[in-house]
Structure formats: C-alpha cells, structure tokens
Design an enzyme around this catalytic site. Structure first.
Site, PDB file in Angstrom:
ATOM      1  N   LYS A 107       0.818  -1.217   0.000  1.00 27.13           N
ATOM      2  CA  LYS A 107       0.000   0.000   0.000  1.00 27.13           C
ATOM      3  C   LYS A 107       0.854   1.271   0.000  1.00 27.13           C
ATOM      4  O   LYS A 107       0.356   2.353  -0.288  1.00 27.13           O
ATOM      5  CB  LYS A 107      -0.957  -0.003   1.180  1.00 27.13           C
ATOM      6  CG  LYS A 107      -2.060  -1.047   1.022  1.00 27.13           C
ATOM      7  CD  LYS A 107      -3.130  -0.919   2.080  1.00 27.13           C
ATOM      8  CE  LYS A 107      -4.320  -1.827   1.807  1.00 27.13           C
ATOM      9  NZ  LYS A 107      -4.041  -3.247   2.117  1.00 27.13           N
TER      10      LYS A 107
HETATM   11  C1  PLP Z   1      -4.697  -4.369   1.529  1.00 30.74           C
HETATM   12  C2  PLP Z   1      -3.973  -5.656   1.498  1.00 30.74           C
HETATM   13  C3  PLP Z   1      -4.331  -6.694   0.604  1.00 30.74           C
HETATM   14  C4  PLP Z   1      -5.549  -6.615  -0.287  1.00 30.74           C
HETATM   15  O1  PLP Z   1      -5.395  -5.697  -1.349  1.00 30.74           O
HETATM   16  P1  PLP Z   1      -6.661  -5.205  -2.170  1.00 30.74           P
HETATM   17  O2  PLP Z   1      -6.155  -4.188  -3.135  1.00 30.74           O
HETATM   18  O3  PLP Z   1      -7.612  -4.614  -1.152  1.00 30.74           O
HETATM   19  O4  PLP Z   1      -7.259  -6.398  -2.838  1.00 30.74           O
HETATM   20  C5  PLP Z   1      -3.546  -7.836   0.569  1.00 30.74           C
HETATM   21  N1  PLP Z   1      -2.477  -7.975   1.382  1.00 30.74           N
HETATM   22  C6  PLP Z   1      -2.109  -7.015   2.259  1.00 30.74           C
HETATM   23  C7  PLP Z   1      -0.942  -7.252   3.143  1.00 30.74           C
HETATM   24  C8  PLP Z   1      -2.832  -5.818   2.343  1.00 30.74           C
HETATM   25  O5  PLP Z   1      -2.460  -4.862   3.215  1.00 30.74           O
END
Ligand code: PLP
Length: 434
Positions: A107
């Site tokens: 993210k």
């Molecule tokens: C947010 C997150 C996901 C999921 O990603 P999306 O874009 O919401 O599908 C998967 N793994 C981790 C570690 C995350 O923080």
C-alpha cells in the site's frame, strides 16, 4: 484525462477533482474515460528503460497536463524509491516483493503516489487540509507515511483498539508531528462509520477542508499498475512465456490495477484472485451471482472484506461481459489452516518466509500450476512477515528478523488519543485539534 462516475455516467471530472473528492455522487467510483494502450516497442523492451521512466510512461496519460511533467517525474520517482525485486521461490513460482517501502506493505506505492498528488493539488489551499482515514492496519500507516511532515496537511487516523499488530500500531502512532492517531474502543466498522459521519457533518465541512485517503481513490488505484510493469521487466530476463499472476485480494484494487495494465498491453497468461474465507468473488466466478456478505475474521486480515468495492471496476474493464472476465480471471478461496500449512511447507522446502496474505496467494498459484502444467507465474508479496509475527513465527517455529528500519520505529513512543465509538467525541477532537 476525464473520469466518470460508475454510478452516474453524467458525472465526469478531471484527475485533480477525482483525487480530491475520492468518490463521486452516491459513493460511485471514478473510472477513466479511455484506456490508453502501451506502445508495443516499450512493452517488449522494458529492460532498456529505467524503473523511473517506466513508472512515468505508465502514469502520464492518466494525468494529462494536470501535473507538469517534471513534477510528475519527481512524484513517480519518490513513489518507487525502494527496491521491488522479483524473487524466485522455486522452479515455477516467483514472488514480487512489494514490502520494502516505508511501512513494509504494498500500500506504500498507492498511498505514496496519492499523498504526493494531493499535496501538489492542495498547495495553495487557504484552509488547513485534514486527511481523515479509518484503518484495519496497513492502510493507515501507508497514508500516514505518505503525508508525514507535509506543510498544510494534518492526518487523523482511526483504528480499532487492540486489533492491529504491534508493528502496525507503531507505524500509526509513533510518527507524531502532523499525524494524529485515534484509538477507538470498537471495531474497524465502527471506525469507518465515524469517518462517514464526519464527512456528512455540515459543521465539520464548514470549518475544515476534509478529504479521505480512501482505497478507491483513483490516485491510489492507478499507480499500482507500475509494479506489474517492473515485475515484467524482471520476468523477461529469464522467461519467454507470459506469467500467470496471482494476487492476494481483499478490496480488489491491486488485482484490478494489474488487469488494467494487461488490457493496455502488458503480457499476462492469466490472473488469479486469491482470497481467504471471504470468497464473494470466487463464488461469483463460479455462479455468476455477486452476493456480498458480512466479513469474517481470518489470519490474512487485510483481505477480510465482504463486499469488495473495486470489483465494479473489474466488471467495467470487461464491459460487464461475464464470459470475457471468466476467461481472464480465476478465483479461489483458502482457509486459515491451509494458509498456516503453506507458510510451514514453503519455509521447510524452499526456505522462504511467507506471511499470511502472500501464503494465501502461494497456495492458490501452486494448485493452479499443478492443474495447468507447463505454466509459470508469480504472486504479489503484499506485506513483510514481520507485520504478522504471531502467525508466521508459530508456523515456522523460528523468530523472524526485524529489518533495521523498524528497529528505530519500535523504540519510539506510541502517542494516541483514545475515544469511544461515539461521533460526538470525534467531532470534538476534529474541531479542537490545532
Ligand atoms: C490491503 C492488502 C491486501 C488486499 O489488497 P486489495 O487491493 O484490497 O485487494 C492484501 N495484502 C495485504 C498485506 C494488504 O495490506
């Protein structure tokens, strides 16, 4: 570039407005009016371009002239200012490690890009800007880092008390300066409800310039395409067939960005959505029925989503044609037991440490490749194992090493304000913080 509202095609805004608003009327998601194709020459010769040049080429058409080229170049360069290696785990499966950024989760890319665009767009804003965000763990830290110490911007993060891991909590609460952490006596849903109430409160919107750092923001969604290109650049060094790409999915923003890049010309054999027990999309792909459910708690908690909001964008990418979509994407669900078993197995056999989210993806891709011999692929490693130490250490029966960058953070003091799940308490905080 113009973006239209998927719930109201009449509403069309530019990139700047889409980024500041986050979402359109009736909570509709914004979607680009055209899907710009990659140049074939560019895609076939990625190795001849620097990572920064690839990132710039990937993003420029979505922004048009709304950000000057030299500013956009600086923004993308800072966004990917950490390594994103594609590592081989075994003969058939590699992992794209997206967790070497400031908060050790993928993210960081989306949040880093969005925060820089927002601060560019809001530079000459008279009122102080307040970014209000609810988090179940990873989002808050990435957003806080993106905005840390930027002039004219405050970040207020709401998180559920006692329900984030120790590393995640430090990333939310130890930065200080313009980052405020509110520890809410309640669940993640309670946090989200409080944020929603703040956005619809007249008194607050009169006094503060409030914006969200929501995961459906186009400025968080679109830059995630960049690392699919960076993965392919590395893939092309040793492989000549297109990869199967398996993405651990919750809100489906990450995989949706990969599919977008693919429709623009990025080679991919197939996409797989790997889910935990929250299996709304795998069920949809099986039955053609989209039935949102209440999220259930799992070890891969960042994927505990019962109504994935980005899925409408995937449908739009395939013009709502179920057969087209089903041809390109598969979906599977894995339970916690299999997740732990996979972490243990991969550690013992391949000497690689997975965390719960990446383990869900690994389990799914391994199974898929067994049923489809002759293919190879990679998973997206979305978080560093140290963010989920309890599950990982019990699965591998060993301690995980803490990266140096975290050591310093873990020594810092947690600073929070505790509130109840009561809008009046949030309102008072927002109006009185200086
Ligand atoms: C947010 C997150 C996901 C999921 O990603 P999306 O874009 O919401 O599908 C998967 N793994 C981790 C570690 C995350 O923080």
């Amino acid at each position: 570039m113009k973006y239209y509202n998927l719930k109201d095609y009449q509403e069309s805004v530019d990139f700047r407005a889409a980024t500041i608003k986050g979402q359109g009327k009736e909570k509709g998601l914004f979607f680009p009016e055209t899907i710009p194709s990659f140049d074939q020459e560019f895609i076939q010769n990625l190795s001849q371009y620097s990572d920064e040049e690839i990132a710039y080429q990937c993003m420029k058409d979505f922004i048009g002239d709304e950000i000057p080229p030299e500013v956009l170049q600086k923004i993308v360069t800072e966004t990917i200012s950490f390594e994103i290696p594609l590592k081989k785990i075994n003969d058939n499966i590699s992992v794209l490690e997206l967790f070497h950024g400031p908060t050790l989760a993928f993210k960081d890319v989306g949040a880093g890009f969005m925060s820089r665009c927002l601060s560019y767009f809001l530079e000459n804003q008279q009122k102080k800007v307040t970014v209000l965000v609810a988090t179940s763990g990873d989002t808050g830290g990435a957003v806080a880092h993106g905005f840390y110490d930027l002039p004219g911007i405050d970040v207020v993060i709401l998180y559920p008390k006692g329900r984030v891991s120790p590393v995640q909590e430090k990333q939310l609460t130890a930065l200080g300066k313009n980052i405020y952490a509110l520890e809410v006596n309640g669940s993640f849903d309670d946090c989200q409800n409080l944020v929603k109430q703040a956005f619809s409160n007249d008194e607050i919107s009169k006094q503060l310039f409030l914006t969200s750092a929501n995961s459906i923001n186009v400025a968080r969604w679109l830059p995630q395409q960049i690392y699919y290109l960076l993965a392919l650049k590395q893939w092309q060094q040793t492989e000549n067939k297109a990869p199967v790409i398996c993405v651990p999915s919750g809100n489906f923003g990450n995989i949706c960005a990969g599919i977008l890049a693919h429709l623009r010309g990025l080679p991919a054999e197939h996409f797989i959505a790997a889910c935990n027990a929250n299996d709304v999309v795998p069920e949809y792909l099986k039955t053609k029925k989209f039935n949102p459910k209440k999220a259930v708690a799992t070890l891969s908690n960042a994927m505990d989503v019962g109504d994935p909001s980005n899925f409408v964008r995937i449908l739009e990418l395939f013009s709502n044609e179920f057969d087209l979509l089903k041809n390109k994407i598969s979906g599977y669900s894995v339970d916690d037991k299999k997740t732990i078993q996979t972490i243990t197995e991969v550690y013992n056999r391949d000497h690689y440490i997975l965390e719960p989210h990446s383990a869900v993806a690994f389990a799914v891709l391994e199974e898929y490749l067994k049923e489809n011999p002759g293919k190879k692929g990679f998973i997206l490693g979305t978080a560093h194992p140290v963010k989920f130490p309890d599950a990982v250490e019990s699965a591998i029966q060993a301690k995980i090493e803490i990266p140096q960058s975290l050591n310093d953070l873990m020594k810092k003091k947690k600073k929070t304000v505790e509130i109840n799940s009561d809008f009046e308490e949030l309102r008072r905080f927002l109006l009185n913080k200086k």
